[in-house]
Write an enzyme that holds these catalytic residues in place. Structure first.
Site, mmCIF file in Angstrom:
data_model
loop_
_atom_site.group_PDB
_atom_site.id
_atom_site.type_symbol
_atom_site.label_atom_id
_atom_site.label_comp_id
_atom_site.label_asym_id
_atom_site.label_seq_id
_atom_site.Cartn_x
_atom_site.Cartn_y
_atom_site.Cartn_z
ATOM 1 N N ASP A 1 36.721 34.752 56.224
ATOM 2 C CA ASP A 1 35.951 34.360 55.047
ATOM 3 C C ASP A 1 36.887 33.773 53.996
ATOM 4 O O ASP A 1 37.783 34.463 53.507
ATOM 5 C CB ASP A 1 35.225 35.577 54.461
ATOM 6 N N TYR B 1 39.558 30.312 46.244
ATOM 7 C CA TYR B 1 40.669 31.229 46.498
ATOM 8 C C TYR B 1 42.026 30.533 46.503
ATOM 9 O O TYR B 1 43.070 31.178 46.500
ATOM 10 C CB TYR B 1 40.458 32.006 47.814
ATOM 11 N N LYS C 1 33.188 27.962 51.058
ATOM 12 C CA LYS C 1 32.096 28.005 50.068
ATOM 13 C C LYS C 1 32.211 26.834 49.107
ATOM 14 O O LYS C 1 33.326 26.465 48.728
ATOM 15 C CB LYS C 1 32.163 29.324 49.281
ATOM 16 N N HIS D 1 28.599 29.329 46.807
ATOM 17 C CA HIS D 1 29.377 30.504 46.400
ATOM 18 C C HIS D 1 28.618 31.350 45.375
ATOM 19 O O HIS D 1 28.551 32.577 45.501
ATOM 20 C CB HIS D 1 30.726 30.034 45.840
ATOM 21 N N SER E 1 25.336 32.579 48.812
ATOM 22 C CA SER E 1 26.022 33.804 48.398
ATOM 23 C C SER E 1 25.598 34.127 46.970
ATOM 24 O O SER E 1 25.380 33.213 46.163
ATOM 25 C CB SER E 1 27.537 33.586 48.470
ATOM 26 N N TYR F 1 30.305 41.706 50.846
ATOM 27 C CA TYR F 1 31.667 41.580 50.308
ATOM 28 C C TYR F 1 31.969 42.751 49.380
ATOM 29 O O TYR F 1 31.055 43.453 48.953
ATOM 30 C CB TYR F 1 31.897 40.217 49.642
ATOM 31 N N SER G 1 36.122 46.490 46.265
ATOM 32 C CA SER G 1 36.761 45.345 45.597
ATOM 33 C C SER G 1 38.257 45.569 45.382
ATOM 34 O O SER G 1 38.755 46.686 45.494
ATOM 35 C CB SER G 1 36.096 44.993 44.262
HETATM 36 P P1 NAP Z 1 37.492 44.612 49.764
HETATM 37 O O1 NAP Z 1 37.202 44.151 51.151
HETATM 38 O O2 NAP Z 1 36.505 45.458 49.056
HETATM 39 O O3 NAP Z 1 38.918 45.348 49.798
HETATM 40 C C1 NAP Z 1 39.450 45.952 48.648
HETATM 41 C C2 NAP Z 1 40.835 46.496 48.896
HETATM 42 O O4 NAP Z 1 40.789 47.542 49.884
HETATM 43 C C3 NAP Z 1 41.844 45.508 49.442
HETATM 44 O O5 NAP Z 1 42.580 44.934 48.385
HETATM 45 C C4 NAP Z 1 42.728 46.302 50.399
HETATM 46 O O6 NAP Z 1 44.070 46.434 49.903
HETATM 47 C C5 NAP Z 1 42.087 47.654 50.479
HETATM 48 N N1 NAP Z 1 41.853 48.072 51.866
HETATM 49 C C6 NAP Z 1 41.530 47.310 52.935
HETATM 50 N N2 NAP Z 1 41.336 48.055 54.032
HETATM 51 C C7 NAP Z 1 41.540 49.329 53.661
HETATM 52 C C8 NAP Z 1 41.488 50.554 54.346
HETATM 53 N N3 NAP Z 1 41.190 50.624 55.636
HETATM 54 N N4 NAP Z 1 41.769 51.694 53.648
HETATM 55 C C9 NAP Z 1 42.091 51.642 52.329
HETATM 56 N N5 NAP Z 1 42.139 50.493 51.628
HETATM 57 C C10 NAP Z 1 41.865 49.357 52.291
HETATM 58 O O7 NAP Z 1 37.905 43.346 48.865
HETATM 59 P P2 NAP Z 1 37.184 42.043 48.276
HETATM 60 O O8 NAP Z 1 38.237 41.008 48.209
HETATM 61 O O9 NAP Z 1 36.441 42.377 47.033
HETATM 62 O O10 NAP Z 1 36.071 41.619 49.357
HETATM 63 C C11 NAP Z 1 36.409 41.130 50.650
HETATM 64 C C12 NAP Z 1 36.233 39.622 50.780
HETATM 65 O O11 NAP Z 1 34.911 39.235 50.432
HETATM 66 C C13 NAP Z 1 37.112 38.770 49.862
HETATM 67 O O12 NAP Z 1 38.460 38.743 50.264
HETATM 68 C C14 NAP Z 1 36.389 37.470 49.949
HETATM 69 O O13 NAP Z 1 36.689 36.832 51.179
HETATM 70 C C15 NAP Z 1 34.926 37.934 49.902
HETATM 71 N N6 NAP Z 1 34.345 37.963 48.533
HETATM 72 C C16 NAP Z 1 33.321 37.113 48.259
HETATM 73 C C17 NAP Z 1 32.750 37.086 47.001
HETATM 74 C C18 NAP Z 1 31.615 36.142 46.697
HETATM 75 O O14 NAP Z 1 31.284 35.941 45.513
HETATM 76 N N7 NAP Z 1 30.987 35.561 47.696
HETATM 77 C C19 NAP Z 1 33.207 37.954 45.990
HETATM 78 C C20 NAP Z 1 34.237 38.846 46.313
HETATM 79 C C21 NAP Z 1 34.804 38.841 47.589
HETATM 80 P P3 NAP Z 1 45.331 46.023 50.869
HETATM 81 O O15 NAP Z 1 45.316 44.532 50.952
HETATM 82 O O16 NAP Z 1 46.495 46.579 50.124
HETATM 83 O O17 NAP Z 1 45.090 46.691 52.198
#
Ligand code: NAP
Length: 324
Positions: free
Chosen positions: A51, A56, A85, A118, A167, A217, A222
């Site tokens: 994704d 980004y 996006k 997006h 999204s 997501y 987050s």
């Molecule tokens: P997330 O997936 O909620 O992850 C948050 C944090 O959790 C990461 O920084 C990671 O840190 C940590 N983590 C990952 N695996 C773990 C585990 N098994 N145990 C403990 N901690 C863990 O983060 P997000 O970026 O908010 O969402 C994911 C993706 O969704 C984004 O990267 C993006 O591609 C997409 N997104 C889309 C939108 C939208 O508006 N469409 C908005 C937000 C995000 P480490 O890297 O240190 O492991």
């Protein structure tokens, strides 16, 4: 069913989307080279859904990682499901295709698998991804999202993307697209914030009824990027119920948080730029939560949204004033 399809959902246009995706967003303080290294690790660990987004500002690195893994024989292009996006500054119909073309150029690829809107609130077009006025406020704009959608349909017809979706849309905004006169393609998915504290049960039910995949997501709570997230919000992975279930199963709270969504028929994104956690996140296909544990986790819902996009709260297209 073969392995590829058992770990995928069939979208309403016939294409398959892997149920677990690798999130590539990282705050500006993280070196861009991390996206390159970690996307390679993710592909090696088994992630096939990636994704990404123009916003980004790391599609060159993510694209280079994918191309390297294709060149060394780990995967073929058709094994990868790549999402990008169209950002808020490109929502005018005449700008939509250029957003995708910029992404493709950065990626050095000739198509993406999924191209989604997006956010539903447009920003002033121009070179700045986050255009601001003299007071530092983001400059919003107006657009008819049905016109934007028609421009996405054209990108699909041109072969630049296999599937199209949205999204951060609420139910009314999805309905508006579904009821658009002359609709050629339905949105295949709605990518929204979804996790144990915001379980989106009503939006999920609605999406299922329309054969639209709900993609989650911030499924792990987050990255708490101070630029976007209220620093006072609770830490999801510290939740005692999640941790008790994880302990019982000899898993981690992160794995339980992701598995919960998977079991509800949600497609899950997980961002990690850490090798151990990337591998850990791939293991959510190896265990199951009981009905009782699922119910306990259902009970954690408190409609807590981390990504509020409050700068757009007064815009007519702001999606989160509605219940869902
Ligand atoms: P997330 O997936 O909620 O992850 C948050 C944090 O959790 C990461 O920084 C990671 O840190 C940590 N983590 C990952 N695996 C773990 C585990 N098994 N145990 C403990 N901690 C863990 O983060 P997000 O970026 O908010 O969402 C994911 C993706 O969704 C984004 O990267 C993006 O591609 C997409 N997104 C889309 C939108 C939208 O508006 N469409 C908005 C937000 C995000 P480490 O890297 O240190 O492991």
């Amino acid at each position: 069913m073969d392995f590829k399809h058992s770990r995928s959902v069939k979208l309403n246009d016939g294409h398959y989307m892997p149920r677990l995706g690798f999130g590539t967003y990282a705050p500006a303080t993280v070196p861009k080279s991390k996206a390159f290294e970690c996307t390679k690790v993710a592909i090696e660990a088994g992630f096939r859904h990636i994704d990404a987004a123009l916003l980004y500002e790391n599609e060159e690195e993510v694209g280079a990682a994918i191309r390297e893994k294709i060149a060394d024989g780990t995967v073929k292009r058709e094994d990868i499901f790549y999402t990008t996006k169209v950002w808020a500054t490109y929502l005018k119909p005449e700008l939509v295709r250029s957003s995708l073309e910029i992404s493709l150029k950065k990626l050095q690829m000739d198509y993406v698998d999924l191209f989604i809107i997006h956010v539903p609130f447009p920003m002033k077009p121009g070179n700045e991804l986050l255009p601001k006025d003299a007071n530092g406020q983001i400059i919003l704009d107006t657009v008819d999202l049905c016109d934007t959608w028609e421009a996405l349909e054209k990108c699909k017809d041109a072969g630049l993307t296999k599937s199209i979706g949205v999204s951060n849309f609420n139910r009314k905004q999805l309905e508006m697209i579904l009821n658009k006169p002359g609709l050629k393609y339905k949105p295949t998915c709605n990518q929204v914030e979804c996790h144990v504290y915001l379980n989106q049960s009503k939006l999920l039910e609605y999406c299922k009824s329309k054969d639209i995949a709900l993609v989650a997501y911030s499924a792990l709570g987050s990255q708490r990027d101070p630029g976007w997230i209220d620093q006072k919000s609770p830490y999801l992975l510290e939740d005692p119920v999640l941790n008790a279930i994880a302990k019982k199963l000899n898993r981690t709270a992160g794995q339980v948080a992701l598995r919960y969504l998977l079991q509800r028929g949600v497609v899950v994104l997980a961002k990690s730029f850490n090798e151990k956690r990337i591998k850990e996140n791939m293991q959510i296909f190896e265990f199951e939560l009981t009905e009782d544990d699922m119910k306990k986790i259902d009970g954690l819902n408190k409609n807590l949204r981390y990504n509020k996009f409050l700068f757009a709260a007064n815009h007519p297209n702001y999606p989160f004033s509605e219940e869902y």
